[in-house]
Design a protein around this motif. Structure first.
Motif, mmCIF file in Angstrom:
data_model
loop_
_atom_site.group_PDB
_atom_site.id
_atom_site.type_symbol
_atom_site.label_atom_id
_atom_site.label_comp_id
_atom_site.label_asym_id
_atom_site.label_seq_id
_atom_site.Cartn_x
_atom_site.Cartn_y
_atom_site.Cartn_z
ATOM 1 N N TRP A 30 0.022 -30.883 -13.866
ATOM 2 C CA TRP A 30 0.117 -29.254 -13.493
ATOM 3 C C TRP A 30 -0.293 -28.426 -13.728
ATOM 4 O O TRP A 30 -0.587 -27.237 -12.905
ATOM 5 C CB TRP A 30 1.986 -29.022 -13.874
ATOM 6 C CG TRP A 30 3.373 -29.658 -13.819
ATOM 7 C CD1 TRP A 30 4.077 -30.538 -14.087
ATOM 8 C CD2 TRP A 30 3.889 -28.728 -12.565
ATOM 9 N NE1 TRP A 30 5.223 -31.244 -13.451
ATOM 10 C CE2 TRP A 30 5.366 -30.198 -12.613
ATOM 11 C CE3 TRP A 30 4.061 -27.855 -12.094
ATOM 12 C CZ2 TRP A 30 6.389 -29.833 -11.773
ATOM 13 C CZ3 TRP A 30 4.783 -27.528 -10.612
ATOM 14 C CH2 TRP A 30 5.972 -29.061 -10.699
ATOM 15 N N LEU A 31 -0.840 -28.327 -14.866
ATOM 16 C CA LEU A 31 -2.418 -27.930 -15.197
ATOM 17 C C LEU A 31 -3.830 -27.401 -14.266
ATOM 18 O O LEU A 31 -4.221 -27.661 -14.165
ATOM 19 C CB LEU A 31 -2.551 -27.363 -16.816
ATOM 20 C CG LEU A 31 -1.527 -27.424 -17.056
ATOM 21 C CD1 LEU A 31 -1.788 -27.651 -18.274
ATOM 22 C CD2 LEU A 31 -1.547 -25.688 -17.454
ATOM 23 N N GLN A 32 -3.371 -29.190 -14.054
ATOM 24 C CA GLN A 32 -4.923 -29.636 -12.562
ATOM 25 C C GLN A 32 -4.426 -28.933 -11.675
ATOM 26 O O GLN A 32 -5.603 -29.786 -9.998
ATOM 27 C CB GLN A 32 -5.085 -30.693 -13.276
ATOM 28 C CG GLN A 32 -5.647 -30.670 -14.164
ATOM 29 C CD GLN A 32 -6.412 -31.770 -15.276
ATOM 30 O OE1 GLN A 32 -5.432 -33.037 -14.836
ATOM 31 N NE2 GLN A 32 -7.186 -32.207 -16.113
ATOM 32 N N ASP A 33 -3.328 -29.288 -10.789
ATOM 33 C CA ASP A 33 -3.120 -29.707 -9.328
ATOM 34 C C ASP A 33 -3.401 -28.570 -8.615
ATOM 35 O O ASP A 33 -3.719 -27.041 -9.050
ATOM 36 C CB ASP A 33 -1.435 -28.939 -9.069
ATOM 37 C CG ASP A 33 -1.383 -29.456 -7.640
ATOM 38 O OD1 ASP A 33 -1.050 -30.510 -7.288
ATOM 39 O OD2 ASP A 33 -1.555 -27.821 -6.874
ATOM 40 N N LEU A 129 -10.571 -24.348 -11.625
ATOM 41 C CA LEU A 129 -9.280 -24.041 -12.631
ATOM 42 C C LEU A 129 -9.459 -24.357 -13.744
ATOM 43 O O LEU A 129 -10.299 -25.698 -13.889
ATOM 44 C CB LEU A 129 -8.379 -25.376 -12.094
ATOM 45 C CG LEU A 129 -6.808 -25.077 -10.248
ATOM 46 C CD1 LEU A 129 -6.112 -26.395 -11.090
ATOM 47 C CD2 LEU A 129 -6.387 -23.545 -10.573
ATOM 48 N N LYS A 130 -9.171 -23.598 -14.830
ATOM 49 C CA LYS A 130 -9.425 -23.827 -16.110
ATOM 50 C C LYS A 130 -8.643 -24.047 -17.206
ATOM 51 O O LYS A 130 -7.153 -22.831 -16.433
ATOM 52 C CB LYS A 130 -9.999 -22.125 -16.607
ATOM 53 C CG LYS A 130 -11.555 -22.130 -16.017
ATOM 54 C CD LYS A 130 -11.960 -20.660 -16.954
ATOM 55 C CE LYS A 130 -13.321 -20.631 -15.859
ATOM 56 N NZ LYS A 130 -13.887 -19.150 -16.434
ATOM 57 N N VAL A 131 -8.005 -25.161 -17.371
ATOM 58 C CA VAL A 131 -6.492 -25.010 -18.394
ATOM 59 C C VAL A 131 -6.794 -24.791 -19.994
ATOM 60 O O VAL A 131 -8.080 -24.442 -20.353
ATOM 61 C CB VAL A 131 -6.958 -26.973 -18.512
ATOM 62 C CG1 VAL A 131 -5.198 -27.577 -19.487
ATOM 63 C CG2 VAL A 131 -6.571 -28.183 -16.791
ATOM 64 N N PHE A 175 2.791 -20.998 -18.301
ATOM 65 C CA PHE A 175 4.352 -22.450 -18.178
ATOM 66 C C PHE A 175 4.505 -21.325 -19.915
ATOM 67 O O PHE A 175 4.443 -21.628 -20.806
ATOM 68 C CB PHE A 175 4.058 -23.199 -18.126
ATOM 69 C CG PHE A 175 3.263 -24.334 -17.069
ATOM 70 C CD1 PHE A 175 3.858 -24.148 -15.656
ATOM 71 C CD2 PHE A 175 2.252 -24.738 -16.955
ATOM 72 C CE1 PHE A 175 3.701 -24.461 -14.860
ATOM 73 C CE2 PHE A 175 1.797 -24.672 -15.520
ATOM 74 C CZ PHE A 175 2.586 -25.038 -14.699
ATOM 75 N N LEU A 176 5.889 -20.942 -19.493
ATOM 76 C CA LEU A 176 7.270 -20.638 -20.410
ATOM 77 C C LEU A 176 7.758 -21.768 -21.264
ATOM 78 O O LEU A 176 8.105 -23.491 -20.799
ATOM 79 C CB LEU A 176 7.968 -19.946 -20.045
ATOM 80 C CG LEU A 176 7.218 -18.243 -19.206
ATOM 81 C CD1 LEU A 176 8.358 -17.621 -18.864
ATOM 82 C CD2 LEU A 176 6.115 -17.494 -21.045
#
Length: 187
Positions: A30-33, A129-131, A175-176
């Motif tokens: 989800w973070l890297q999509d 993208l930066k996580v 993401f909550l």
């Protein structure tokens, strides 16, 4: 452009700490999509909704692509809700030069997801993208607590800069806690 009165992001950690620790492995897809988070979230629910928290022009709390600290930029804070539950806190930062020249009328988005317009725009260049891990003093954690969620260990999100018609903007999506049970189970 009409602007809603904004609360300054004084409680914000707009520039999150990056890679201080590793996110849960099941959250990484989800973070890297690289695609639209809006489209991915819509596939998980019957009802997708954008709750506008605030938008308008404020002095930049942090420098960014195309703006310096303190320069006026347009900002939009929203919650992305799935079946009535807030899953994502998102913050969009747009320098005035992008706001004035873009084919997207940011000020009239209202409850429409920005992702739908952004990914349909011509000449869109996506940055890496930066996580990010958002700590205790971040706006994202503050919003989570306002919604009644615990976030003692911070929250995970991603940040990306975009270039639209050769002009920059930045979007942060966090993401909550309400999203974690589903995302960590289904990934």
């Amino acid at each position: 452009m009409t602007a809603t009165t904004l609360n300054p992001l004084s409680h914000a950690d707009v520039s999150p700490a990056v890679n201080l620790e590793l996110p849960p492995k099941k959250l990484l897809p989800w973070l890297q999509d690289k695609g639209s988070l809006t489209l991915k979230l819509k596939a998980l629910c019957r009802s997708f909704e954008v709750e506008l928290l605030q938008e308008g022009v404020l002095p930049a709390a942090q420098p960014g692509p195309g703006w310096e600290l303190g320069q006026p930029i347009w900002q939009r804070e929203v919650l992305l809700k799935l079946d009535g539950v807030a899953w994502v806190y998102a913050n969009t930062e747009v320098p005035m030069s992008t706001l004035d020249a873009s084919e997207i009328d940011f000020a009239t988005l209202g409850r429409q997801p920005l992702g739908e317009r952004l990914f349909a725009a011509s000449n869109l260049v996506r940055g890496p993208l930066k996580v990010c891990h958002y700590g205790d003093n971040s706006t994202a954690v503050w919003q989570a607590r306002r919604l009644g969620y615990q976030a003692q260990e911070g929250l995970w999100g991603r940040q990306r800069e975009f270039e639209l018609q050769h002009r920059c903007l930045r979007i942060s999506e966090v993401f909550l806690p309400s999203s974690y049970p589903t995302l960590l189970k289904n990934s």
